[in-house]
Write a protein that holds these residues in place. Structure first.
Motif, short mmCIF file in Angstrom:
data_model
loop_
_atom_site.label_atom_id
_atom_site.label_comp_id
_atom_site.label_asym_id
_atom_site.label_seq_id
_atom_site.Cartn_x
_atom_site.Cartn_y
_atom_site.Cartn_z
N ALA A 1 -54.82 -83.37 2.54
CA ALA A 1 -54.69 -82.90 1.15
C ALA A 1 -55.43 -81.59 1.02
O ALA A 1 -56.62 -81.49 1.34
N ALA A 2 -54.73 -80.57 0.56
CA ALA A 2 -55.31 -79.26 0.30
C ALA A 2 -54.75 -78.77 -1.04
O ALA A 2 -53.95 -79.47 -1.67
N ASP A 3 -55.14 -77.59 -1.46
CA ASP A 3 -54.67 -77.08 -2.76
C ASP A 3 -53.15 -77.00 -2.85
O ASP A 3 -52.57 -77.29 -3.88
N ASP A 4 -52.49 -76.58 -1.77
CA ASP A 4 -51.05 -76.34 -1.84
C ASP A 4 -50.26 -77.10 -0.78
O ASP A 4 -49.10 -76.84 -0.54
N TYR A 5 -50.89 -78.08 -0.12
CA TYR A 5 -50.27 -78.76 1.01
C TYR A 5 -50.77 -80.19 1.09
O TYR A 5 -51.96 -80.45 0.94
N MET A 6 -49.84 -81.13 1.32
CA MET A 6 -50.20 -82.53 1.52
C MET A 6 -49.31 -83.11 2.60
O MET A 6 -48.15 -82.72 2.73
N LEU B 1 -46.48 -76.58 -1.61
CA LEU B 1 -46.29 -75.89 -2.88
C LEU B 1 -46.17 -74.40 -2.62
O LEU B 1 -46.96 -73.83 -1.88
N ALA B 2 -45.16 -73.77 -3.23
CA ALA B 2 -44.96 -72.32 -3.08
C ALA B 2 -46.12 -71.58 -3.73
O ALA B 2 -46.78 -72.10 -4.63
N LYS B 3 -46.35 -70.35 -3.30
CA LYS B 3 -47.45 -69.55 -3.84
C LYS B 3 -47.33 -69.36 -5.35
O LYS B 3 -48.32 -69.28 -6.05
N SER B 4 -46.10 -69.32 -5.85
CA SER B 4 -45.88 -69.17 -7.29
C SER B 4 -46.32 -70.42 -8.06
O SER B 4 -46.52 -70.37 -9.27
N GLY B 5 -46.42 -71.55 -7.35
CA GLY B 5 -46.76 -72.82 -8.01
C GLY B 5 -45.59 -73.44 -8.75
O GLY B 5 -45.73 -74.46 -9.39
N LYS B 6 -44.42 -72.83 -8.63
CA LYS B 6 -43.25 -73.31 -9.38
C LYS B 6 -42.22 -74.01 -8.51
O LYS B 6 -41.21 -74.49 -9.01
N GLU B 7 -42.49 -74.09 -7.21
CA GLU B 7 -41.53 -74.70 -6.31
C GLU B 7 -42.26 -75.56 -5.29
O GLU B 7 -43.35 -75.21 -4.83
N LEU B 8 -41.65 -76.71 -4.95
CA LEU B 8 -42.23 -77.63 -3.98
C LEU B 8 -41.19 -77.92 -2.91
O LEU B 8 -40.05 -78.29 -3.21
#
Length: 143
Positions: free
Chosen positions: A86-91, A111-118
Motif C-alpha cells: 500500500a502506497a499513496d498511488d499504488y496497491m 492511481l494516475a498522477k491526475s488522481g482521476k483514473e485508476l
C-alpha cells in the motif's frame, strides 16, 4: 465508473473459471469500483447493475490475511484476502480461494498522477487449470 472501451474483456478469465454463459453476460454489467478504509481494513466493492452480483472484499491494513469471505467468482467455498503493498498511488492485493477450483489472484491498483483514473490489473492462477489476466480502467466519478 468503468471505462469499458479501455478495459479488457473478461472472457479468458471467465473461461478459466468455467463461468456459465449467462453469468459471463452479467459481468458486462459491472459499472464501478468503490474503495474505502473502515475499521483498520481496506474495503473494495465491485459494483454491478445487478446488486446480487456486486462483491465486497476486506483486506486488513496490517497485511494479515482476512477472515473467510464470499468468493469473488461466486462459486461455493470461501476466500481470504491480503493487502500486500500500500502506497499513496499504488496497491497490490492477493486473494486465495479455498475449495474447488482452488487458486489465487493478485490485483494491482495504480492511481494516475491526475488522481482521476485508476488502472486495475487482475491476474489469476487456478492450480489445476492455468492462468488468465485482464485490465480494467476506471474514471473517478464527479462529486
Amino acid at each position: 465508473m468503468q471505462e469499458t472501451s479501455r478495459s479488457d474483456s473478461m472472457d479468458a478469465f471467465c473461461q478459466l473459471f468455467g463461468v456459465p454463459r449467462w453469468l459471463r453476460q452479467a459481468t458486462r454489467l459491472m459499472v464501478g469500483l468503490e474503495i474505502c478504509m473502515q475499521d483498520n481494513a481496506l474495503l473494495v466493492k465491485q459494483v454491478c447493475k445487478l446488486r446480487w452480483l456486486s462483491t465486497m472484499e476486506s483486506f486488513p491494513l496490517d497485511g494479515v490475511p482476512s477472515s473467510l469471505q464470499r468468493r469473488r467468482d461466486l462459486r461455493p467455498g470461501k476466500q481470504r484476502g491480503q493487502l500486500l503493498v500500500a502506497a499513496d498511488d499504488y496497491m497490490q492485493i492477493r486473494v486465495v480461494w479455498e475449495g474447488a477450483p482452488c487458486g489465487e489472484a493478485r490485483d494491482t491498483l495504480q492511481l494516475a498522477k491526475s488522481g482521476k483514473e485508476l488502472l486495475v490489473l487482475h491476474e489469476a492462477n487456478l492450480h489445476d487449470r492455468g492462468q488468465a489476466a485482464f485490465k480494467e480502467v476506471y474514471k473517478r466519478k464527479a462529486s
